[in-house]
Design a protein around this motif. Structure first.
Motif, PDB file in Angstrom:
ATOM      1  N   UNK A  95      -1.959   2.309  -1.311  1.00 34.41           N
ATOM      2  CA  UNK A  95      -0.537   2.203  -0.609  1.00 34.41           C
ATOM      3  C   UNK A  95      -0.124   1.030  -0.203  1.00 34.41           C
ATOM      4  N   UNK A  96       1.004   0.426  -0.878  1.00 38.11           N
ATOM      5  CA  UNK A  96       1.474  -0.788  -0.841  1.00 38.11           C
ATOM      6  C   UNK A  96       2.657  -0.800  -0.220  1.00 38.11           C
ATOM      7  N   UNK A  97       3.244   0.342   0.525  1.00 38.86           N
ATOM      8  CA  UNK A  97       4.575   0.242   1.127  1.00 38.86           C
ATOM      9  C   UNK A  97       4.423  -0.866   2.422  1.00 38.86           C
ATOM     10  N   UNK A  98       3.182  -0.878   3.236  1.00 39.39           N
ATOM     11  CA  UNK A  98       3.516  -1.676   4.198  1.00 39.39           C
ATOM     12  C   UNK A  98       3.156  -3.186   3.827  1.00 39.39           C
ATOM     13  N   UNK A  99       2.509  -3.353   2.751  1.00 39.34           N
ATOM     14  CA  UNK A  99       2.144  -4.764   2.176  1.00 39.34           C
ATOM     15  C   UNK A  99       3.572  -5.172   1.717  1.00 39.34           C
ATOM     16  N   UNK A 100       4.226  -4.225   0.915  1.00 35.83           N
ATOM     17  CA  UNK A 100       5.642  -4.900   0.754  1.00 35.83           C
ATOM     18  C   UNK A 100       6.493  -5.430   1.649  1.00 35.83           C
ATOM     19  N   UNK A 101       6.408  -4.574   2.600  1.00 36.88           N
ATOM     20  CA  UNK A 101       7.270  -5.110   3.842  1.00 36.88           C
ATOM     21  C   UNK A 101       6.499  -6.440   4.553  1.00 36.88           C
ATOM     22  N   UNK A 102       5.249  -6.404   4.540  1.00 37.61           N
ATOM     23  CA  UNK A 102       4.767  -7.707   5.334  1.00 37.61           C
ATOM     24  C   UNK A 102       4.889  -8.684   4.526  1.00 37.61           C
ATOM     25  N   UNK A 103       4.893  -8.783   3.149  1.00 40.86           N
ATOM     26  CA  UNK A 103       5.181  -9.840   2.330  1.00 40.86           C
ATOM     27  C   UNK A 103       6.595 -10.234   2.307  1.00 40.86           C
ATOM     28  N   UNK A 104       7.430  -9.373   2.427  1.00 37.08           N
ATOM     29  CA  UNK A 104       9.007  -9.649   2.566  1.00 37.08           C
ATOM     30  C   UNK A 104       9.249 -10.374   3.806  1.00 37.08           C
ATOM     31  N   UNK A 105       8.686  -9.873   4.937  1.00 31.49           N
ATOM     32  CA  UNK A 105       8.923 -10.611   6.108  1.00 31.49           C
ATOM     33  C   UNK A 105       8.232 -11.977   6.263  1.00 31.49           C
ATOM     34  N   UNK A 106       6.963 -12.162   5.651  1.00 26.82           N
ATOM     35  CA  UNK A 106       6.281 -13.427   5.872  1.00 26.82           C
ATOM     36  C   UNK A 106       6.698 -14.409   4.459  1.00 26.82           C
ATOM     37  N   UNK A 107       7.654 -13.862   3.746  1.00 30.30           N
ATOM     38  CA  UNK A 107       7.951 -14.815   2.555  1.00 30.30           C
ATOM     39  C   UNK A 107       6.934 -15.033   1.672  1.00 30.30           C
TER      40      UNK A 107
ATOM     41  N   UNK B  19      -2.989 -14.431   9.823  1.00 29.43           N
ATOM     42  CA  UNK B  19      -4.360 -13.496  10.069  1.00 29.43           C
ATOM     43  C   UNK B  19      -3.823 -11.908  10.037  1.00 29.43           C
ATOM     44  N   UNK B  20      -2.581 -11.688   9.690  1.00 27.45           N
ATOM     45  CA  UNK B  20      -2.132 -10.405   9.606  1.00 27.45           C
ATOM     46  C   UNK B  20      -2.924  -9.424   8.680  1.00 27.45           C
ATOM     47  N   UNK B  21      -3.206  -8.221   9.094  1.00 25.41           N
ATOM     48  CA  UNK B  21      -4.092  -7.408   8.179  1.00 25.41           C
ATOM     49  C   UNK B  21      -3.518  -6.371   7.893  1.00 25.41           C
ATOM     50  N   UNK B  22      -3.312  -5.946   6.465  1.00 23.94           N
ATOM     51  CA  UNK B  22      -2.605  -4.772   6.162  1.00 23.94           C
ATOM     52  C   UNK B  22      -3.504  -3.935   5.255  1.00 23.94           C
ATOM     53  N   UNK B  23      -3.844  -2.638   5.838  1.00 23.36           N
ATOM     54  CA  UNK B  23      -4.658  -1.733   5.260  1.00 23.36           C
ATOM     55  C   UNK B  23      -3.979  -0.814   4.056  1.00 23.36           C
ATOM     56  N   UNK B  24      -4.715  -0.812   2.849  1.00 27.59           N
ATOM     57  CA  UNK B  24      -4.014  -0.349   1.676  1.00 27.59           C
ATOM     58  C   UNK B  24      -4.436   1.039   1.091  1.00 27.59           C
ATOM     59  N   UNK B  25      -5.385   1.597   2.125  1.00 23.21           N
ATOM     60  CA  UNK B  25      -6.160   2.852   1.402  1.00 23.21           C
ATOM     61  C   UNK B  25      -5.508   3.950   2.043  1.00 23.21           C
ATOM     62  N   UNK B  26      -5.324   5.085   1.532  1.00 26.88           N
ATOM     63  CA  UNK B  26      -4.777   6.470   2.088  1.00 26.88           C
ATOM     64  C   UNK B  26      -5.886   7.126   2.931  1.00 26.88           C
TER      65      UNK B  26
END
Length: 308
Positions: A269-281, A47-54
């Motif tokens: 903005x895909x920076x937070x998403x990159x981190x989240x995907x790495x953390x969740x595998x 249920x983690x939500x990651x915003x991608x807009x500037x």
């Protein structure tokens, strides 16, 4: 400079005109079926939500290089105004002037033309000064919810950011797909991370714009083979800038939008998403990314959210 033979050969291989009928206005968004959306919903686990807009602001990504594409100018048109008389509830209202492609946005299919034609063979003259796009305006993308897949090309190459001028190739996409651990499939929305957004977030809007990594003219065939519904990335120009073929400007735009009928997005903005995907595998998620429905517009802002 006329379009080279190499461009026309690729165009012929990826062309989708008539695939969904002569009257079709949404192109590859036809690939987002009910089953695709049901499968996308199954990606939601934490249920983690990651915003991608500037953020939309006056000192945004636009530097004045693209005529008319102005950063948002926000003004107040009411300040605590008691509309119904003294002592009643007071209202404050806002207004904004901006280029519809100024921030995080989708390009609609008529955003570019080539050889006098738009998607599905319609004449470029169908875009007019007062009416905008008569066909395939951004309002036709009434809902854009699908499985999103992050192809983190920068991370797959072992860097934080691709160098300016790096043309992302099909081989780069293959490597990022392997890193993602899932195969891109029909109806997916692919998000390609180059890391270029880091330059803008560090305060350098000019360096963010140029030189920039971006997609190669070879990538539309990769997306066509996978039946991808839409593609977005973290750059201003989407494709590599300056172009990999000297003098051939916006070739990827023309192949994606005109030939394939595939919407494309920029300034995500895909920076937070990159981190989240790495953390969740995992690199697949439910993506909610419906553009604002400006009638006849050739693009529109979007506030995408990835739900993991």
């Amino acid at each position: 400079m006329s379009l080279p033979e190499e461009f026309h050969e690729i165009a012929e291989r990826v062309n989708n005109w008539g695939r969904w009928g002569a009257d079709d206005e949404i192109g590859t968004l036809n690939l987002v079926t009910g089953e695709v959306v049901r499968e996308a919903a199954r990606c939601v686990r934490s249920g983690r939500r990651v915003p991608l807009a500037l953020p939309l602001k006056q000192d945004g990504v636009q530097t004045g290089v693209i005529p008319g594409r102005v950063n948002p100018l926000h003004v107040m048109v009411q300040l605590n105004q008691e509309l119904f008389g003294p002592g009643t509830v007071a209202c404050s209202d806002d207004a904004v002037t901006m280029g519809l492609q100024a921030g995080t946005h989708w390009d609609a299919l008529p955003h570019v033309s080539h050889s006098g034609r738009l998607y599905n063979g319609r004449p470029a003259a169908g875009v007019t000064a007062h009416g905008g796009a008569a066909f395939s305006g951004i309002d036709k993308a009434r809902h854009l919810v699908s499985r999103g897949v992050l192809l983190d090309v920068a991370r797959a190459r072992g860097v934080d950011r691709l160098e300016g001028g790096h043309a992302v190739t099909p081989e780069d996409l293959d490597a990022a797909e392997e890193l993602a651990g899932t195969r891109v499939r029909a109806g997916d929305v692919v998000l390609v991370r180059t890391g270029q957004m880091r330059v803008y977030l560090a305060g350098d809007a000019h360096g963010y714009a140029y030189p920039s990594p971006g997609l190669s003219v070879r990538t539309p065939e990769w997306f066509h083979a996978r039946d991808v519904a839409a593609v977005a990335n973290d750059t201003l120009t989407f494709e590599v800038f300056p172009p990999e073929i000297e003098g051939l400007w916006l070739a990827v735009h023309a192949l994606d939008l005109v030939e394939m009928g595939m919407p494309q997005g920029q300034n995500w903005n895909l920076e937070e998403l990159s981190t989240a995907c790495g953390q969740e595998g995992r690199h697949a998620f439910l993506l909610c990314a419906t553009p604002e429905p400006f009638v006849g517009a050739t693009g529109a802002p979007v506030a995408p959210v990835a739900v993991l």
